[in-house]
Scaffold this motif. Sequence first.
Motif, PDB file in Angstrom:
ATOM      1  N   GLN A  95      65.436  -2.547  88.720  1.00  0.00           N
ATOM      2  CA  GLN A  95      63.999  -2.406  88.506  1.00  0.00           C
ATOM      3  C   GLN A  95      63.273  -1.993  89.778  1.00  0.00           C
ATOM      4  O   GLN A  95      62.416  -1.102  89.762  1.00  0.00           O
ATOM      5  CB  GLN A  95      63.436  -3.736  87.983  1.00  0.00           C
ATOM      6  CG  GLN A  95      61.925  -3.747  87.790  1.00  0.00           C
ATOM      7  CD  GLN A  95      61.487  -2.855  86.648  1.00  0.00           C
ATOM      8  OE1 GLN A  95      62.135  -2.834  85.605  1.00  0.00           O
ATOM      9  NE2 GLN A  95      60.402  -2.116  86.829  1.00  0.00           N
ATOM     10  N   ALA A  96      63.612  -2.631  90.895  1.00  0.00           N
ATOM     11  CA  ALA A  96      62.923  -2.320  92.152  1.00  0.00           C
ATOM     12  C   ALA A  96      63.187  -0.888  92.590  1.00  0.00           C
ATOM     13  O   ALA A  96      62.286  -0.191  93.074  1.00  0.00           O
ATOM     14  CB  ALA A  96      63.370  -3.298  93.235  1.00  0.00           C
ATOM     15  N   VAL A  97      64.425  -0.438  92.416  1.00  0.00           N
ATOM     16  CA  VAL A  97      64.768   0.932  92.803  1.00  0.00           C
ATOM     17  C   VAL A  97      64.061   1.932  91.900  1.00  0.00           C
ATOM     18  O   VAL A  97      63.554   2.964  92.362  1.00  0.00           O
ATOM     19  CB  VAL A  97      66.293   1.130  92.752  1.00  0.00           C
ATOM     20  CG1 VAL A  97      66.660   2.561  93.103  1.00  0.00           C
ATOM     21  CG2 VAL A  97      66.985   0.159  93.691  1.00  0.00           C
ATOM     22  N   CYS A  98      64.005   1.638  90.612  1.00  0.00           N
ATOM     23  CA  CYS A  98      63.308   2.533  89.683  1.00  0.00           C
ATOM     24  C   CYS A  98      61.830   2.654  90.039  1.00  0.00           C
ATOM     25  O   CYS A  98      61.248   3.743  89.990  1.00  0.00           O
ATOM     26  CB  CYS A  98      63.468   2.019  88.253  1.00  0.00           C
ATOM     27  SG  CYS A  98      65.142   2.166  87.586  1.00  0.00           S
ATOM     28  N   SER A  99      61.213   1.536  90.415  1.00  0.00           N
ATOM     29  CA  SER A  99      59.799   1.568  90.790  1.00  0.00           C
ATOM     30  C   SER A  99      59.587   2.385  92.056  1.00  0.00           C
ATOM     31  O   SER A  99      58.600   3.118  92.182  1.00  0.00           O
ATOM     32  CB  SER A  99      59.286   0.141  90.994  1.00  0.00           C
ATOM     33  OG  SER A  99      59.423  -0.618  89.810  1.00  0.00           O
ATOM     34  N   GLY A 106      66.223   2.622  82.760  1.00  0.00           N
ATOM     35  CA  GLY A 106      67.071   3.261  81.761  1.00  0.00           C
ATOM     36  C   GLY A 106      67.013   4.772  81.774  1.00  0.00           C
ATOM     37  O   GLY A 106      67.798   5.432  81.082  1.00  0.00           O
ATOM     38  N   GLU A 107      66.086   5.322  82.559  1.00  0.00           N
ATOM     39  CA  GLU A 107      65.950   6.778  82.616  1.00  0.00           C
ATOM     40  C   GLU A 107      67.176   7.427  83.249  1.00  0.00           C
ATOM     41  O   GLU A 107      67.572   8.529  82.864  1.00  0.00           O
ATOM     42  CB  GLU A 107      64.693   7.136  83.411  1.00  0.00           C
ATOM     43  CG  GLU A 107      64.304   8.602  83.352  1.00  0.00           C
ATOM     44  CD  GLU A 107      62.989   8.881  84.055  1.00  0.00           C
ATOM     45  OE1 GLU A 107      62.610  10.061  84.141  1.00  0.00           O
ATOM     46  OE2 GLU A 107      62.347   7.912  84.523  1.00  0.00           O
ATOM     47  N   ASP A 108      67.783   6.733  84.214  1.00  0.00           N
ATOM     48  CA  ASP A 108      68.977   7.291  84.853  1.00  0.00           C
ATOM     49  C   ASP A 108      70.128   7.400  83.865  1.00  0.00           C
ATOM     50  O   ASP A 108      70.895   8.371  83.877  1.00  0.00           O
ATOM     51  CB  ASP A 108      69.379   6.431  86.055  1.00  0.00           C
ATOM     52  CG  ASP A 108      69.596   4.976  85.681  1.00  0.00           C
ATOM     53  OD1 ASP A 108      69.000   4.521  84.688  1.00  0.00           O
ATOM     54  OD2 ASP A 108      70.358   4.287  86.387  1.00  0.00           O
ATOM     55  N   ARG A 109      70.253   6.415  82.965  1.00  0.00           N
ATOM     56  CA  ARG A 109      71.297   6.491  81.934  1.00  0.00           C
ATOM     57  C   ARG A 109      71.047   7.654  80.985  1.00  0.00           C
ATOM     58  O   ARG A 109      71.980   8.339  80.562  1.00  0.00           O
ATOM     59  CB  ARG A 109      71.344   5.190  81.139  1.00  0.00           C
ATOM     60  CG  ARG A 109      71.930   4.005  81.878  1.00  0.00           C
ATOM     61  CD  ARG A 109      72.182   2.862  80.920  1.00  0.00           C
ATOM     62  NE  ARG A 109      72.713   1.694  81.586  1.00  0.00           N
ATOM     63  CZ  ARG A 109      73.137   0.605  80.946  1.00  0.00           C
ATOM     64  NH1 ARG A 109      73.070   0.562  79.624  1.00  0.00           N
ATOM     65  NH2 ARG A 109      73.614  -0.425  81.621  1.00  0.00           N
ATOM     66  N   LEU A 110      69.794   7.857  80.640  1.00  0.00           N
ATOM     67  CA  LEU A 110      69.445   8.951  79.732  1.00  0.00           C
ATOM     68  C   LEU A 110      69.841  10.293  80.324  1.00  0.00           C
ATOM     69  O   LEU A 110      70.457  11.129  79.647  1.00  0.00           O
ATOM     70  CB  LEU A 110      67.943   8.915  79.439  1.00  0.00           C
ATOM     71  CG  LEU A 110      67.398  10.043  78.560  1.00  0.00           C
ATOM     72  CD1 LEU A 110      68.017   9.986  77.170  1.00  0.00           C
ATOM     73  CD2 LEU A 110      65.875   9.955  78.469  1.00  0.00           C
ATOM     74  N   PHE A 111      69.518  10.510  81.588  1.00  0.00           N
ATOM     75  CA  PHE A 111      69.856  11.774  82.233  1.00  0.00           C
ATOM     76  C   PHE A 111      71.371  11.926  82.382  1.00  0.00           C
ATOM     77  O   PHE A 111      71.923  13.016  82.198  1.00  0.00           O
ATOM     78  CB  PHE A 111      69.182  11.864  83.601  1.00  0.00           C
ATOM     79  CG  PHE A 111      67.688  12.003  83.524  1.00  0.00           C
ATOM     80  CD1 PHE A 111      67.093  12.731  82.512  1.00  0.00           C
ATOM     81  CD2 PHE A 111      66.874  11.397  84.467  1.00  0.00           C
ATOM     82  CE1 PHE A 111      65.720  12.862  82.439  1.00  0.00           C
ATOM     83  CE2 PHE A 111      65.494  11.523  84.402  1.00  0.00           C
ATOM     84  CZ  PHE A 111      64.913  12.259  83.385  1.00  0.00           C
TER      85      PHE A 111
END
Length: 287
Positions: A95-99, A106-111
């Motif tokens: 979460q902290a890295v995504c922010s 979950g956006e990284d999994r989607l890509f």
Amino acid sequence: MFSFLIWHPLPPFSILCLGECRPDNYAYTSEVKASSSRRGLNEFAMEKISAACAMEWSIQLEKALRSKKRARAIEAILETGSRLKRWSQEPEAKQAVCSMFSLVPGEDRLFANTILLRLADAFRVGDREIRKSIVMVFLSNHRQHRRNELKKGIKGILSKGRVQNHVELLSRVKAVFETGDVESRALALILFGCWADFAKDSAEIRYLVLSSMVSSSVPEVKASLFAAGCFCELVDDFAFVVLEMLVNIMSMLATAEAMRLSGARVFANMTCSHSVAMKAFKPSKKS
């Protein structure tokens, strides 16, 4: 005579220059420099995180695959393979890295899944060279995945928990296996082995691997033995079935030397439980 002291006021520019040299302005300047430095570090870190680059990578891959120049498509596939290897070395974004990088969780999994699906589609519709380049990409990632999991405990990009559309991936490769020639079938089996972390749960894929072990084609048998070895590392009950078939294959006089070597490698990949070890020991004792 009287001498008069004439006072000349400082010009506005001089006053401005003196004002910039005040201690509080030094502090302000230092703060600006520190802020710029932090911003530069964040930008540098963003360049090093694969999840923040994945959308651009996916778009570049799609454009190259749509190109009429096969060399450009192959180059993009191999470059994507290097990027996936780099991505597999990084832990999954929290979460902290995504922010920090303005990513939705979950956006990284989607890509990542989008990139994998593009490669699977290219394998389904591509020619011989395209398919071979894709297999090279996943073979390289498979070897790295094993090293990272054993030494660092990092779940790579091809681990079951990070691949959400594994059914779609397997169905595209399965279509090539069912409709392609001998070489295409062998390449499809190698992909099943590279994707063993999630392919092992499919009864259809298990059956394809086992049935190919008794094929009359040497390349297909070798590829199926590779896939079987990858499955045996993860599934103990599958190793039982493979072991029984391997004993028959290795004991046949008509078995080619290349197939015997491939079969011997499968033994090394089997999980060494007591039941599997005893099952392997009994035939050797009879001989």
